[in-house]
Design an enzyme around this catalytic site. Structure first.
Site, short mmCIF file in Angstrom:
data_model
loop_
_atom_site.label_atom_id
_atom_site.label_comp_id
_atom_site.label_asym_id
_atom_site.label_seq_id
_atom_site.Cartn_x
_atom_site.Cartn_y
_atom_site.Cartn_z
N ASP A 62 0.78 -1.24 0.00
CA ASP A 62 0.00 0.00 0.00
C ASP A 62 0.82 1.30 0.00
O ASP A 62 1.76 1.43 0.79
CB ASP A 62 -0.88 0.08 1.26
N1 DQQ Z 1 -2.09 -3.71 4.05
C1 DQQ Z 1 -3.54 -3.82 4.06
C2 DQQ Z 1 -3.93 -2.88 5.14
C3 DQQ Z 1 -2.87 -3.08 6.16
C4 DQQ Z 1 -1.64 -3.23 5.32
C5 DQQ Z 1 -4.14 -3.51 2.72
C6 DQQ Z 1 -0.64 -4.18 5.89
O1 DQQ Z 1 -5.21 -3.13 5.65
O2 DQQ Z 1 -2.76 -1.99 7.04
O3 DQQ Z 1 -3.38 -4.06 1.68
O4 DQQ Z 1 0.51 -4.25 5.07
#
Ligand code: DQQ
Length: 575
Positions: A62
């Site tokens: 992300d």
């Molecule tokens: N990636 C998710 C999120 C979390 C993060 C979404 C963890 O919900 O915080 O891809 O790497």
């Protein structure tokens, strides 16, 4: 639109199966304990991108806390410093003056406190007047993945690069799950907005059983936060809402708005990343400030059948307001579609999509997205094609550019819609329809479009194309980005990604397409950015100067390439 009963049941059933497979723990990222810390020895360059953001090696996911501060764009992102699958997550940090060329700095956040010992997960940045940037992020406190919300501030506000971040002990963690809130599904705080009543407000994504939820918290001082009586929004049978995003858009015009802007000239966008499907969905609607409730417009379906930022591989996105150019910019993560073993072999996984300017379409029903204008600075050699007729079965090569690393803009036109195939109302799923009617299957009006990353004898190709159907009231336009023939290698995910395009062909007989082709990514924008599809592909033959680009038509109605411009793209400077 309400889900038909049978579809609703299958959605709920599927969601249960997904949750069961994950033992009731959230599905977020598949965990491969044996691969998490297998360090990267060498990095394979063949499918690395030249102008899409990616670090030199290892896993990324992300985009986090994007912002503009003292003349510099900041991009943080989830990163595994130890390997090329998800794990050991820190906030990596890169800076840029133009959103395209990037320099990496030291990791901004990494597990160092009891409240984030097991991971620094996603979050956002807010520029707080008088205080400067504040990062809100999710800290993981134990191996049961209990999540809390934490904050970090720059050590030196005078440093435009914001190189060092501190996590003060005072007030941290700023939020723990209250009774009734699922503490292992409580994450990804949004950018805060300041209400006229003097309260800062943020959202945190969650779920209760299968109901997706965005909880709202209020604070007067940005440090003491109180949960509102009810969530700002929730929806049954949608599962965990990851990375919510909530922001105002102008009713008319494409300028962006600062997150706290309010008034009658404004609509709201609510986005969540559905963990069950791994796609980003949004609605356009109204934010009732006195009640702190968001209600989607009845033109915006809420849930699995709703609008998506992108009908391909694009997840966990986050937007921010860029005051230097008065625009809202959207970042999204594009995961790999090859296997974990491939990723370990490659030594890297994950890219960020090209940042997109985002605004509300003049219909008010949907958003429009377009690559930031700075991308055009990478355009090199240009070739053109004008008034090129395409009869059924014609494939015309676009010669003279680096077809594996290119930017293509094209407008197609057609004289009549009489030959359009009849639309079957059962075809509600665009991706299934694209699989049913691929680029080679003869149609009436379409399929026509671009054939990207094609090998010499068409053993491999990724077509991006339109197909027009005659619907009961109006014409239905399908945009496909079909990866099924993209690679001779069989063991990987090759979806026939597709979306419908909301366009009225009664008044114009034209459709436009832009594709950003970058070795293992084809990122396409249909009809000026109304329907967008990012595909990850791994050709074995159509690589480097062996790749070719074509325009094609496989429909009986002749198509004209009114105007095509294609550019070889120079590589971005990403260190
Ligand atoms: N990636 C998710 C999120 C979390 C993060 C979404 C963890 O919900 O915080 O891809 O790497």
């Amino acid at each position: 639109m309400v889900l038909p009963k049978c579809r609703y049941i299958s959605v709920v059933f599927f969601a249960f199966v997904v949750l069961l497979i994950n033992n009731g723990v959230e599905a977020f990222h598949k965990v491969y304990p044996h691969l998490q810390s297998v360090s990267t020895i060498s990095v394979s360059g063949q499918h690395r991108t030249a102008y899409h953001f990616q670090p030199p090696k290892n896993w990324i996911n992300d985009p986090n806390g994007p912002m503009y501060y003292k003349g510099i764009y900041h991009l943080f992102y989830q990163y595994n410093p130890k390997g090329s699958v998800w794990g050991n997550i820190v906030w990596a940090h890169s800076v840029s003056k133009d959103l395209i060329n990037w320099r990496s700095l030291e990791h901004a956040l990494y597990p160092s406190k009891p409240f984030d010992k097991f991971g620094c997960w996603s979050g956002s940045a807010t520029i707080v007047p008088g205080k400067g940037p504040v990062i809100l992020y999710t800290g993981v406190v134990d191996d049961k993945q209990t999540q809390v919300q934490c904050y970090a501030i720059p050590e030196d506000l005078n440093d435009p690069l914001l190189q060092k971040w501190v996590k003060p002990d005072k007030f941290n963690p700023i939020l723990v799950a209250n009774k009734g809130v699922n503490g292992s599904a409580f994450r990804d705080p949004t950018t805060a907005w300041l209400s006229k009543d003097g309260h800062w407000k943020i959202l945190v994504g969650s779920r209760k059983n299968l109901t997706g939820i965005a909880y709202l918290y209020r604070s007067k001082d940005f440090m003491n936060w109180v949960q509102a009586k009810h969530p700002i929004h929730s929806k049954g049978a949608t599962g965990m809402w990851e990375c919510p995003d909530f922001y105002p858009v102008l009713l008319r015009g494409n300028a962006g708005l600062e997150t706290s802007e309010e008034g009658n000239h404004v609509k709201y966008v609510f986005k969540n990343s559905l963990d069950i499907t791994r796609f980003d969905y949004y609605t356009v609607g109204t934010y009732f400030k006195d009640k702190d409730r968001y209600v989607p417009d009845n033109t915006s379906e809420d849930g699995w059948g709703g609008l998506r930022y992108d009908y391909g591989n694009f997840y966990a996105s986050k937007s921010f307001f860029d005051p230097s150019k008065n625009r809202r910019i959207l970042w999204g993560w594009a995961n790999e579609s090859d296997t974990k073993e491939d990723d370990v072999r490659k030594g890297w996984a994950g890219i960020q999509a090209i940042p997109r300017t985002v605004w509300l379409d003049s219909t008010g029903r949907q958003l429009v997205q377009w690559p930031v204008e700075e991308l055009n600075n990478l355009r090199g050699k240009e070739v053109n094609m004008n008034s090129q007729k395409l009869q059924m079965g014609d494939y015309v090569e676009v010669k003279g550019i680096t077809a594996a690393q290119a930017d293509v803009e094209v407008t197609f036109s057609f004289a009549s819609l009489d030959k359009a195939e009849t639309y079957d109302p059962k075809w509600v799923n665009a991706q299934d329809l694209c699989a049913l009617k691929g680029s080679k299957l003869q149609g009436g009006v379409g399929p026509f479009g671009l054939l990207t990353l094609a090998s010499q004898n068409f053993e491999e190709f990724t077509p991006v194309f339109f197909r027009i159907f005659k619907g009961p009231d109006k014409h239905v336009v399908l945009l496909c980005s079909d990866a099924r023939s993209s690679s001779l290698k069989s063991s990987m995910y090759k979806p026939s990604f597709a979306g419908f395009v909301d366009v009225d062909l009664a008044t114009k007989r034209k459709l436009s397409l832009r594709s950003l082709i970058d070795h293992s990514v084809v990122e396409s924008f249909g009809e000026g950015g109304k329907t967008n599809i990012l595909s990850r592909v791994y050709p074995q033959l159509a690589v480097a100067n062996q790749a070719q680009l074509f325009v094609f038509n496989n429909g009986t109605e002749p198509i004209s390439v009114e105007n095509l411009k294609a550019w070889s793209m120079n590589p971005a400077d990403i260190k």
